[in-house]
Design an enzyme around this catalytic site. Sequence first.
Site, PDB file in Angstrom:
ATOM      1  N   TYR A   1      -2.207   4.973  -4.537  1.00 49.93           N
ATOM      2  CA  TYR A   1      -3.388   6.137  -4.219  1.00 49.93           C
ATOM      3  C   TYR A   1      -2.766   7.396  -4.970  1.00 49.93           C
ATOM      4  O   TYR A   1      -2.066   7.864  -4.538  1.00 49.93           O
ATOM      5  CB  TYR A   1      -3.636   6.643  -2.649  1.00 49.93           C
ATOM      6  CG  TYR A   1      -4.471   5.460  -1.875  1.00 49.93           C
ATOM      7  CD1 TYR A   1      -5.796   5.296  -2.263  1.00 49.93           C
ATOM      8  CD2 TYR A   1      -3.727   5.020  -0.803  1.00 49.93           C
ATOM      9  CE1 TYR A   1      -6.422   4.253  -1.564  1.00 49.93           C
ATOM     10  CE2 TYR A   1      -4.500   3.721  -0.124  1.00 49.93           C
ATOM     11  CZ  TYR A   1      -5.889   3.493  -0.357  1.00 49.93           C
ATOM     12  OH  TYR A   1      -6.578   2.817   0.352  1.00 49.93           O
TER      13      TYR A   1
ATOM     14  N   LYS B   1      -7.993  -0.926  -9.184  1.00 50.39           N
ATOM     15  CA  LYS B   1      -8.634  -1.707  -8.094  1.00 50.39           C
ATOM     16  C   LYS B   1      -9.604  -0.912  -7.721  1.00 50.39           C
ATOM     17  O   LYS B   1      -9.782   0.520  -7.528  1.00 50.39           O
ATOM     18  CB  LYS B   1      -7.565  -1.695  -7.075  1.00 50.39           C
ATOM     19  CG  LYS B   1      -8.032  -2.555  -5.812  1.00 50.39           C
ATOM     20  CD  LYS B   1      -7.024  -2.812  -4.861  1.00 50.39           C
ATOM     21  CE  LYS B   1      -7.609  -3.497  -3.679  1.00 50.39           C
ATOM     22  NZ  LYS B   1      -8.779  -2.850  -3.154  1.00 50.39           N
TER      23      LYS B   1
ATOM     24  N   HIS C   1     -13.700  -2.402  -1.714  1.00 51.68           N
ATOM     25  CA  HIS C   1     -12.797  -1.732  -0.558  1.00 51.68           C
ATOM     26  C   HIS C   1     -13.054  -2.534   0.876  1.00 51.68           C
ATOM     27  O   HIS C   1     -12.870  -2.194   1.899  1.00 51.68           O
ATOM     28  CB  HIS C   1     -12.799  -0.106  -0.519  1.00 51.68           C
ATOM     29  CG  HIS C   1     -11.668   0.219  -0.062  1.00 51.68           C
ATOM     30  ND1 HIS C   1     -10.991   0.937  -0.801  1.00 51.68           N
ATOM     31  CD2 HIS C   1     -11.025   0.384   1.001  1.00 51.68           C
ATOM     32  CE1 HIS C   1      -9.617   1.590  -0.549  1.00 51.68           C
ATOM     33  NE2 HIS C   1      -9.756   1.326   0.767  1.00 51.68           N
TER      34      HIS C   1
ATOM     35  N   THR D   1      -5.727   2.287  -7.149  1.00 51.57           N
ATOM     36  CA  THR D   1      -6.876   2.259  -6.383  1.00 51.57           C
ATOM     37  C   THR D   1      -7.752   3.526  -6.597  1.00 51.57           C
ATOM     38  O   THR D   1      -7.429   4.553  -6.517  1.00 51.57           O
ATOM     39  CB  THR D   1      -6.794   1.949  -4.842  1.00 51.57           C
ATOM     40  OG1 THR D   1      -6.221   0.872  -4.497  1.00 51.57           O
ATOM     41  CG2 THR D   1      -8.100   2.434  -4.056  1.00 51.57           C
TER      42      THR D   1
ATOM     43  N   SER E   1       0.798  -1.097  -0.062  1.00 53.02           N
ATOM     44  CA  SER E   1       0.042   0.116  -0.073  1.00 53.02           C
ATOM     45  C   SER E   1       0.860   1.183   0.121  1.00 53.02           C
ATOM     46  O   SER E   1       1.998   1.360   0.580  1.00 53.02           O
ATOM     47  CB  SER E   1      -0.806  -0.024   1.208  1.00 53.02           C
ATOM     48  OG  SER E   1      -1.577   1.084   1.395  1.00 53.02           O
TER      49      SER E   1
END
Length: 406
Positions: free
Chosen positions: A140, A270, A294, A171, A117
């Site tokens: 992100y 995603k 999510h 994402t 992440s």
Amino acid sequence: MPVFRYRWSSRPGPLTVEDYRERARRAVPDMVWAYVDYGAESMTTLNANRAAFDRYMLKSKVLTGREAKDLGTTIAGQDISAPILLAPTGAAGLSHWTGELGAAQGAEAAGTLSIVSTAASYSFEEIAAGTRRGHFFQLYPWADTTTGRHDLTHAMMKRAANAGYTGMFVTVDVPTHGNRESEQKRGMGNPPVLTPARVLNAGLRPKWWAAFLRHERMSLRNLVDPGEKAGGAKTAMKTLNRQFRMMRPELNWDDFAWMRENWHGPLYIKGVLDAADAVRAVELGADGIVVSNHGGRQLDCAPAAIDALPAIAAGVGDRAEVLVDGGIRRGTDIIKALCLGADGVCIGRPYLYGLAAGGPDGARHVVEILKTEMRRAMTLMGVAELAELDESWLIPAGAPVPVVDR
């Protein structure tokens, strides 16, 4: 930079993911448990993710003389021992001080890979230095109001590429933060609220508390400014607040096209639940789709991921790889996902349970449990190869068993 190697245990552990969940609940404070296990608002979508799997039963054929042995497959060009990846879960250092680095090491030990992440408690570089394989990274696409529209995103992509990450997962279902009321009620708001009772609750987990104070792995290491000390509660609050300010409701398909142009490796999108969105992503160059809500942590009342999977797999499955996450707790859940068109799955909460209860070895063992359950179930079904799994092996729950005329 700190790097560690974990000494794996040969002692018997929990038998199921749920066993690890029960141990994890006892291992971490209430605030952390709310962050790990709860979802948005009424948790309708979180619960739907689990319930959706129960609408399918598995067909069984006997006396086939067949045994499932090899679960190996390839995702994003990387060979893995089973169609299971570790999903990106931010701030995993709250569950266990080894965080995303420990999870990635556990994934490697189980023969698979982790999607790291952007909001990790270890930096991309730290995780790359502490692992042997080229893992994937999750982006992100946050904005930095002090620079250009894509400057921060581009910098993250360059860092990941330079560190050896082989695939990027973007994402796209977080244009704003989900309304996680259960977290807020337990103090995990923005910023987190500590009260004497919450500090006492953490103090009742002395092993967790000691590791938290010693290793200071609450900060989001990929957001710490160069030269800024990456540790301590003050820095943690700064990075968490910075994350919330950088969410981008204006993100659109042009931004995704820019990412495709500037990332020279496998690219997955995603957070897709709509088949038309999946088709558009593939037309713009996506190599894969992750069907995901999510984990029920964003839009409550969104459909269960497994319910959105068939239409997306039908729309793009011949042109892109399709993964799914959300609600997976058993090897049979993975089999059902593959029957419905997935090429593989991502697990989030299950490996966090393992990590919280047993560190990297717990994360490894969770993957091994799922692999063992898959092999056993496939053998009982009479299926020897993953490629054989399709919708013909599923029976709607409660439906009458078909009668063959003689």
